[in-house]
Design an enzyme around this catalytic site. Structure first.
Site, PDB file in Angstrom:
ATOM      1  N   ASN A   9       0.857  -1.181   0.000  1.00 54.48           N
ATOM      2  CA  ASN A   9       0.000   0.000   0.000  1.00 54.48           C
ATOM      3  C   ASN A   9       0.897   1.236   0.000  1.00 54.48           C
ATOM      4  OD1 ASN A   9      -1.796   2.056   0.529  1.00 54.48           O
ATOM      5  ND2 ASN A   9      -2.329   1.339   2.602  1.00 54.48           N
ATOM      6  N   TRP A  10       0.984   1.878  -1.139  1.00 51.85           N
ATOM      7  CA  TRP A  10       1.902   3.019  -1.261  1.00 51.85           C
ATOM      8  C   TRP A  10       1.333   4.288  -0.631  1.00 51.85           C
ATOM      9  CZ3 TRP A  10       3.953   2.635  -7.057  1.00 51.85           C
ATOM     10  CH2 TRP A  10       4.581   1.396  -7.219  1.00 51.85           C
ATOM     11  N   LYS A  11       0.085   4.257  -0.253  1.00 52.97           N
ATOM     12  CA  LYS A  11      -0.578   5.432   0.355  1.00 52.97           C
ATOM     13  C   LYS A  11      -0.382   6.663  -0.544  1.00 52.97           C
ATOM     14  CE  LYS A  11      -0.261   3.238   4.822  1.00 52.97           C
ATOM     15  NZ  LYS A  11      -0.174   3.345   6.271  1.00 52.97           N
ATOM     16  N   HIS A  99      -9.564   0.971   4.796  1.00 53.05           N
ATOM     17  CA  HIS A  99      -8.294   1.156   5.510  1.00 53.05           C
ATOM     18  C   HIS A  99      -8.525   2.096   6.692  1.00 53.05           C
ATOM     19  CE1 HIS A  99      -4.229   2.480   6.439  1.00 53.05           C
ATOM     20  NE2 HIS A  99      -3.818   1.362   5.872  1.00 53.05           N
ATOM     21  N   GLU A 101      -7.001   4.528   7.765  1.00 55.42           N
ATOM     22  CA  GLU A 101      -6.849   5.960   7.462  1.00 55.42           C
ATOM     23  C   GLU A 101      -8.102   6.511   6.775  1.00 55.42           C
ATOM     24  OE1 GLU A 101      -3.039   5.582   5.522  1.00 55.42           O
ATOM     25  OE2 GLU A 101      -2.207   4.972   7.445  1.00 55.42           O
ATOM     26  N   GLU A 171      -5.128  -5.023  10.829  1.00 52.63           N
ATOM     27  CA  GLU A 171      -4.130  -3.954  10.966  1.00 52.63           C
ATOM     28  C   GLU A 171      -4.407  -3.156  12.243  1.00 52.63           C
ATOM     29  OE1 GLU A 171      -2.236  -2.879   6.955  1.00 52.63           O
ATOM     30  OE2 GLU A 171      -3.991  -1.618   7.182  1.00 52.63           O
ATOM     31  N   GLY A 177       2.508   2.273  10.696  1.00 50.55           N
ATOM     32  CA  GLY A 177       3.415   3.406  10.495  1.00 50.55           C
ATOM     33  C   GLY A 177       4.168   3.821  11.740  1.00 50.55           C
ATOM     34  N   SER A 212       3.633  -2.058  10.277  1.00 55.02           N
ATOM     35  CA  SER A 212       5.098  -2.068  10.469  1.00 55.02           C
ATOM     36  C   SER A 212       5.745  -3.393  10.069  1.00 55.02           C
ATOM     37  CB  SER A 212       5.452  -1.696  11.914  1.00 55.02           C
ATOM     38  OG  SER A 212       5.040  -0.359  12.184  1.00 55.02           O
ATOM     39  N   GLY A 233       2.851  -1.204   4.262  1.00 54.45           N
ATOM     40  CA  GLY A 233       2.860   0.215   3.931  1.00 54.45           C
ATOM     41  C   GLY A 233       4.268   0.695   3.648  1.00 54.45           C
ATOM     42  N   GLY A 234       4.894   1.275   4.654  1.00 55.30           N
ATOM     43  CA  GLY A 234       6.210   1.909   4.502  1.00 55.30           C
ATOM     44  C   GLY A 234       7.239   1.067   3.746  1.00 55.30           C
TER      45      GLY A 234
HETATM   46  P1  PGA Z   1       2.894   0.306   7.605  1.00 56.91           P
HETATM   47  O1  PGA Z   1       1.415   0.493   7.007  1.00 56.91           O
HETATM   48  O2  PGA Z   1       3.447  -0.981   7.024  1.00 56.91           O
HETATM   49  O3  PGA Z   1       3.651   1.519   7.139  1.00 56.91           O
HETATM   50  O4  PGA Z   1       2.763   0.222   9.083  1.00 56.91           O
HETATM   51  C1  PGA Z   1       0.541  -0.592   6.862  1.00 56.91           C
HETATM   52  C2  PGA Z   1      -0.785  -0.138   6.301  1.00 56.91           C
HETATM   53  O5  PGA Z   1      -1.280   0.920   6.694  1.00 56.91           O
HETATM   54  O6  PGA Z   1      -1.373  -0.835   5.444  1.00 56.91           O
END
Ligand code: PGA
Length: 257
Positions: A9-11, A99, A101, A171, A177, A212, A233-234
């Site tokens: 997930n590149w956000k 998600h 967010e 998650e 993050g 993470s 994500g990251g």
């Molecule tokens: P993260 O994000 O790996 O940066 O913690 C995961 C996500 O939000 O899907």
């Protein structure tokens, strides 16, 4: 168990030029060290989908093109939104739904998550529906009940045709993050509970973990987390790190067969 999958997930990161660069780097690594079992997807921002999809197709990378979100409606007066038909036309085959967010920052409530899930999965695309508790809920010891309720709400009224296309991503918000990854035992416990909730609906959907995930912790999580894959994500913004996560899952899966 379900065939393992890793979705990146590149956000809201990487413009389309940077996105092309990353997918090409990932392509080089995949060609050098191909994966045998794991399905790998990337979810770039909407504006990158066309470019990233073109590279995936031209270089035959075998990656699943994913979207991070979609509007619940078919078309019309929804300024700033993107429809499922538009995504399908670009070759998108999976969509992240609900998600944390989207839920926390953009008012996506349980009912909207359920309608979006039904639309995506009902259209034959893979829907990766996200659930997870925040720190207050976990500290109160209510994380399993909370996530079970979130999942029941998401699955309410799921059409028959959608059932085979649901994937769940657990998650925990406190792990997203933050660099604070959940303990494998915490993941295994929550995933067991999620599978029990899925069974209430007669579903055996794959269950991913996100929060993470990195090259450093992926092997242990895969081994002890009772999971079918990762939502990353990251670490998905760096080709080597993302490839290493995929490799860790691929190796672990191979060792179980
Ligand atoms: P993260 O994000 O790996 O940066 O913690 C995961 C996500 O939000 O899907």
């Amino acid at each position: 168990m379900a065939a393992p999958a890793v979705y990146g997930n590149w956000k809201m990161n990487l413009d389309h030029v940077e996105a092309i660069h990353l997918i090409q780097q990932l392509g080089v690594l995949l060609r050098r060290a191909p994966l045998e079992h794991v399905e790998v997807g990337v979810a770039p921002p909407f504006v990158d989908l066309r470019s990233v999809g073109s590279v995936i197709e031209a270089d035959r990378l075998g990656l699943v093109l994913c979207a991070q979100h979609v509007n619940e409606h078919e078309s019309g007066a929804h300024t700033g939104e993107v429809s499922l038909a538009m995504l399908e036309r670009l070759g998108v085959r999976a969509v992240i739904v609900g998600h944390s967010e989207r839920r926390r920052l953009y008012g996506m409530d349980d009912a909207l998550v359920a309608r979006t899930l039904a639309r995506v999965a009902g259209a034959g695309l893979r829907a990766v529906v996200c659930v997870g508790e925040d720190l207050a809920v976990r500290e109160a010891g209510r994380e399993r009940a909370y996530v079970a309720d979130q999942l029941r709400a998401a699955l309410a009224g799921l059409p028959e045709a959608a059932r085979a296309n649901v994937t769940v991503a657990y998650e925990p918000l406190w792990a997203i993050g933050t660099g604070v990854v959940a303990e494998p035992a915490q993941v295994a416990a929550q995933n067991g509970s999620i599978r029990a909730t899925l069974a209430e609906f007669g579903l055996e959907a794959p269950v991913l973990y996100g929060g993470s995930v990195s090259a450093e912790n992926a092997t242990e999580l895969a081994r002890e987390g009772a999971l079918d894959g990762f939502l990353v994500g990251g670490a998905s913004l760096r080709a080597e790190a993302f490839h290493a996560v995929c490799r860790a899952l691929d190796d672990w899966y191979a060792s179980t067969r």
